[in-house]
Design an enzyme around this catalytic site. Structure first.
Site, mmCIF file in Angstrom:
data_model
loop_
_atom_site.group_PDB
_atom_site.id
_atom_site.type_symbol
_atom_site.label_atom_id
_atom_site.label_comp_id
_atom_site.label_asym_id
_atom_site.label_seq_id
_atom_site.Cartn_x
_atom_site.Cartn_y
_atom_site.Cartn_z
ATOM 1 N N THR A 11 3.602 10.892 -1.752
ATOM 2 C CA THR A 11 3.579 12.019 -2.678
ATOM 3 C C THR A 11 2.557 11.844 -3.798
ATOM 4 O O THR A 11 2.392 12.729 -4.631
ATOM 5 C CB THR A 11 4.970 12.220 -3.321
ATOM 6 N N GLY A 13 -1.038 9.213 -5.409
ATOM 7 C CA GLY A 13 -1.900 8.033 -5.440
ATOM 8 C C GLY A 13 -2.406 7.535 -4.100
ATOM 9 O O GLY A 13 -2.953 8.279 -3.277
ATOM 10 N N ARG A 34 10.299 10.692 -2.664
ATOM 11 C CA ARG A 34 11.529 11.316 -3.177
ATOM 12 C C ARG A 34 11.318 12.738 -3.644
ATOM 13 O O ARG A 34 12.271 13.451 -3.897
ATOM 14 C CB ARG A 34 12.068 10.511 -4.384
ATOM 15 N N ARG A 35 10.051 13.162 -3.832
ATOM 16 C CA ARG A 35 9.806 14.496 -4.404
ATOM 17 C C ARG A 35 9.539 15.511 -3.287
ATOM 18 O O ARG A 35 8.430 15.576 -2.753
ATOM 19 C CB ARG A 35 8.640 14.427 -5.392
ATOM 20 N N ASP A 59 15.149 8.082 -0.864
ATOM 21 C CA ASP A 59 14.916 7.029 -1.859
ATOM 22 C C ASP A 59 14.919 5.699 -1.117
ATOM 23 O O ASP A 59 15.955 5.308 -0.546
ATOM 24 C CB ASP A 59 16.024 7.082 -2.925
ATOM 25 N N SER A 139 -0.780 -6.454 -3.971
ATOM 26 C CA SER A 139 -1.544 -6.246 -5.212
ATOM 27 C C SER A 139 -2.251 -7.544 -5.576
ATOM 28 O O SER A 139 -1.846 -8.629 -5.129
ATOM 29 C CB SER A 139 -0.570 -5.880 -6.341
ATOM 30 N N TYR A 152 7.096 -7.645 -11.905
ATOM 31 C CA TYR A 152 6.217 -6.907 -10.977
ATOM 32 C C TYR A 152 5.418 -7.909 -10.140
ATOM 33 O O TYR A 152 5.329 -7.785 -8.914
ATOM 34 C CB TYR A 152 5.280 -5.967 -11.757
ATOM 35 N N THR A 187 -4.037 5.972 -10.523
ATOM 36 C CA THR A 187 -3.085 6.851 -9.831
ATOM 37 C C THR A 187 -2.023 7.207 -10.878
ATOM 38 O O THR A 187 -2.288 7.122 -12.069
ATOM 39 C CB THR A 187 -2.427 6.081 -8.665
ATOM 40 N N GLU A 188 -0.806 7.492 -10.444
ATOM 41 C CA GLU A 188 0.285 7.681 -11.412
ATOM 42 C C GLU A 188 0.914 6.340 -11.811
ATOM 43 O O GLU A 188 1.866 6.298 -12.589
ATOM 44 C CB GLU A 188 1.354 8.606 -10.817
HETATM 45 P P1 NDP Z 1 1.818 6.136 -7.643
HETATM 46 O O1 NDP Z 1 2.812 6.081 -8.747
HETATM 47 O O2 NDP Z 1 0.736 7.142 -7.741
HETATM 48 O O3 NDP Z 1 2.587 6.313 -6.240
HETATM 49 C C1 NDP Z 1 3.767 5.610 -5.953
HETATM 50 C C2 NDP Z 1 4.438 6.218 -4.733
HETATM 51 O O4 NDP Z 1 5.628 5.450 -4.451
HETATM 52 C C3 NDP Z 1 4.866 7.652 -4.954
HETATM 53 O O5 NDP Z 1 4.535 8.423 -3.822
HETATM 54 C C4 NDP Z 1 6.371 7.555 -5.100
HETATM 55 O O6 NDP Z 1 6.996 8.713 -4.564
HETATM 56 C C5 NDP Z 1 6.695 6.334 -4.235
HETATM 57 N N1 NDP Z 1 7.972 5.750 -4.649
HETATM 58 C C6 NDP Z 1 8.239 5.110 -5.820
HETATM 59 N N2 NDP Z 1 9.545 4.804 -5.877
HETATM 60 C C7 NDP Z 1 10.122 5.250 -4.728
HETATM 61 C C8 NDP Z 1 11.438 5.250 -4.207
HETATM 62 N N3 NDP Z 1 12.464 4.696 -4.881
HETATM 63 N N4 NDP Z 1 11.669 5.804 -3.000
HETATM 64 C C9 NDP Z 1 10.644 6.359 -2.311
HETATM 65 N N5 NDP Z 1 9.373 6.395 -2.739
HETATM 66 C C10 NDP Z 1 9.119 5.862 -3.936
HETATM 67 O O7 NDP Z 1 1.224 4.664 -7.552
HETATM 68 P P2 NDP Z 1 0.151 3.997 -6.562
HETATM 69 O O8 NDP Z 1 -0.340 4.945 -5.557
HETATM 70 O O9 NDP Z 1 -0.839 3.305 -7.418
HETATM 71 O O10 NDP Z 1 1.068 2.877 -5.907
HETATM 72 C C11 NDP Z 1 1.208 2.690 -4.500
HETATM 73 C C12 NDP Z 1 1.384 1.211 -4.223
HETATM 74 O O11 NDP Z 1 0.205 0.522 -4.584
HETATM 75 C C13 NDP Z 1 2.515 0.546 -4.990
HETATM 76 O O12 NDP Z 1 3.214 -0.336 -4.127
HETATM 77 C C14 NDP Z 1 1.801 -0.233 -6.085
HETATM 78 O O13 NDP Z 1 2.536 -1.342 -6.514
HETATM 79 C C15 NDP Z 1 0.554 -0.634 -5.337
HETATM 80 N N6 NDP Z 1 -0.599 -1.007 -6.155
HETATM 81 C C16 NDP Z 1 -1.083 -0.149 -7.091
HETATM 82 C C17 NDP Z 1 -2.166 -0.520 -7.858
HETATM 83 C C18 NDP Z 1 -2.711 0.351 -8.959
HETATM 84 O O14 NDP Z 1 -3.457 -0.170 -9.826
HETATM 85 N N7 NDP Z 1 -2.418 1.647 -8.966
HETATM 86 C C19 NDP Z 1 -2.859 -1.794 -7.637
HETATM 87 C C20 NDP Z 1 -2.242 -2.623 -6.638
HETATM 88 C C21 NDP Z 1 -1.166 -2.228 -5.905
HETATM 89 P P3 NDP Z 1 8.184 9.540 -5.265
HETATM 90 O O15 NDP Z 1 8.052 9.352 -6.740
HETATM 91 O O16 NDP Z 1 7.988 10.926 -4.785
HETATM 92 O O17 NDP Z 1 9.405 8.910 -4.691
HETATM 93 C C1 8X3 Z 2 -1.305 -3.045 -9.847
HETATM 94 C C2 8X3 Z 2 -2.447 -3.781 -10.439
HETATM 95 O O1 8X3 Z 2 -3.156 -5.431 -12.234
HETATM 96 O O2 8X3 Z 2 -1.569 -3.690 -12.882
HETATM 97 O O3 8X3 Z 2 -0.678 -3.793 -8.871
HETATM 98 O O4 8X3 Z 2 -0.860 -5.527 -11.528
HETATM 99 S S1 8X3 Z 2 -1.960 -4.647 -11.821
#
Ligand code: NDP
Ligand code: 8X3
Length: 255
Positions: A11, A13, A34-35, A59, A139, A152, A187-188
C-alpha cells in the site's frame, strides 16, 4: 503463464513501487496491507493496465488472519513464485533506557513475527512445487546499529539471520532466498517512525538525495528475473550520499 508474486506492504513505499515494477514486467500480483482503500486503488490502476491482481487485506501481526488470507487463495493463485517480505516499520527513535514497550512490540510483531507468519503460510506452497523465490526486505539496520535504532535494528538483524536460515532450510527444496538491505529510502517510513511528525520525517532526508522505492524495486526485479540456477543472496543498497548507518553527506541549504 505469468509468474505470480505476493508482496506484503504493497500500500506504500517500496512495496507499492515493487508492485508497479513487477506488474510492468509481466507478473500477476497478490498485494497485501491493512488499508483496503489503497489496495483497491492499486488493484484498479494495475488491473486497468492488464495485470491480474488479487488484493488481500490483513494485519500481518495476526497469525490467524495471515493463515486465512493465504488459505483463501484459489486455483492458480496458490502457485506463488515470488514472496516479497516487505511489510515493516520503525516506531520511535528513543535510547533503550527510554524506549516505549508498545513501540518495541509493534516492531517485533510486524518485522519479525509477521514475516515469519506469512513465510510459514507461503513456503509450503513453494516446496510442494519445488520452485519459488523469497525476497526479504531487511535493512542496513540489519547489518549495523545506530543511536536510538536498538529494537528496529534488532528486528532487521533477525531478518538478516532468517534470510540465511531460510536459505539453508529451503536448499533441498530448490527455493531461492534473497536478502535486500537498503539504506535511506524516502517513503512513509520516517513519518511512521516519527509518529506523524512530518517535519521530523522530512529532516531525515534534508540535504541529500535518498533512494526511492523504485530504486529498490529495480533491484528486486533484477533478483527475481535471474536464471533458475542463480541466487542473489544479499544486496546492500545505499544512497551515494550515505556510506553507512552513521556517515551521511548533506549539502547545506542554498539561500
Ligand atoms: P512504508 O511505511 O512506506 O510502507 C510500509 C508498508 O508496510 C505499508 O504498505 C504498510 O501497509 C505495511 N505494513 C506495516 N505494518 C503492517 C501490518 N501490521 N500488517 C500489514 N502490513 C503492514 O515504508 P517502506 O516502504 O520504507 O518500508 C518497507 C520495508 O522496507 C520495511 O520492512 C522497512 O523496514 C524496510 N526498509 C525501509 C527503509 C527506508 O529507509 N524507508 C530502509 C531499509 C529497509 P499498511 O499500513 O496498509 O498496513
Ligand atoms: C531503514 C533505514 O537507517 O533508518 O531501515 O534504519 S534506517
Amino acid at each position: 503463464m505469468n509468474k505470480i508474486a505476493l508482496i506484503t506492504g504493497a500500500t506504500s513505499g517500496i512495496g507499492r513501487a515493487t508492485a508497479e515494477k513487477l506488474a510492468g514486467n509481466g507478473f500477476d500480483l497478490i498485494i497485501t496491507g491493512r488499508r483496503p482503500e489503497r489496495l483497491e486503488a492499486l488493484a484498479g490502476s494495475l488491473g486497468e493496465q492488464g495485470t491480474k491482481i488479487a488484493p488481500l487485506c490483513f494485519d500481518i501481526r495476526r497469525p490467524e488472519e495471515v493463515k486465512q488470507a493465504v488459505a483463501s487463495l484459489e486455483g492458480n493463485w496458490r502457485n506463488i513464485d515470488v514472496l516479497v517480505n516487505n511489510a515493516g516499520l520503525a516506531v520511535g527513535i528513543s535510547p533503550v533506557q527510554d524506549g516505549l514497550i508498545e513501540d518495541w512490540e509493534r516492531m517485533i510483531d510486524t518485522n519479525l513475527k509477521g514475516l515469519l507468519y506469512i513465510t510459514r503460510a507461503v513456503a509450503p506452497l513453494m516446496t510442494a512445487r519445488r520452485t519459488g523465490h523469497i525476497v526479504n526486505i531487511a535493512s542496513i539496520a540489519g547489518k549495523e546499529v545506530y543511536p536510538g535504532g536498538n529494537v528496529y535494528c534488532a528486528t532487521k538483524h533477525a531478518v538478516d539471520a532468517l534470510s540465511k536460515a531460510m536459505r539453508t532450510d529451503l536448499l533441498a527444496h530448490n527455493i531461492r532466498v534473497t536478502n535486500i538491505a537498503p539504506g535511506m529510502v524516502e517513503t512513509e517510513f520516517s513519518v511512521v517512525r516519527y509518529k506523524g511528525d512530518a517535519e521530523a520525517a522530512a529532516n531525515v532526508y534534508k540535504g541529500l538525495t535518498p533512494l526511492s522505492g523504485e530504486d529498490i524495486a529495480d533491484a528486486i526485479l533484477f533478483a527475481v528475473t535471474r536464471p533458475p540456477h542463480v541466487c542473489l543472496n544479499d544486496m546492500v543498497i545505499m544512497p551515494t550520499a550515505q556510506a553507512n548507518s552513521r556517515d551521511v553527506k548533506r549539502e547545506a541549504e542554498k539561500g
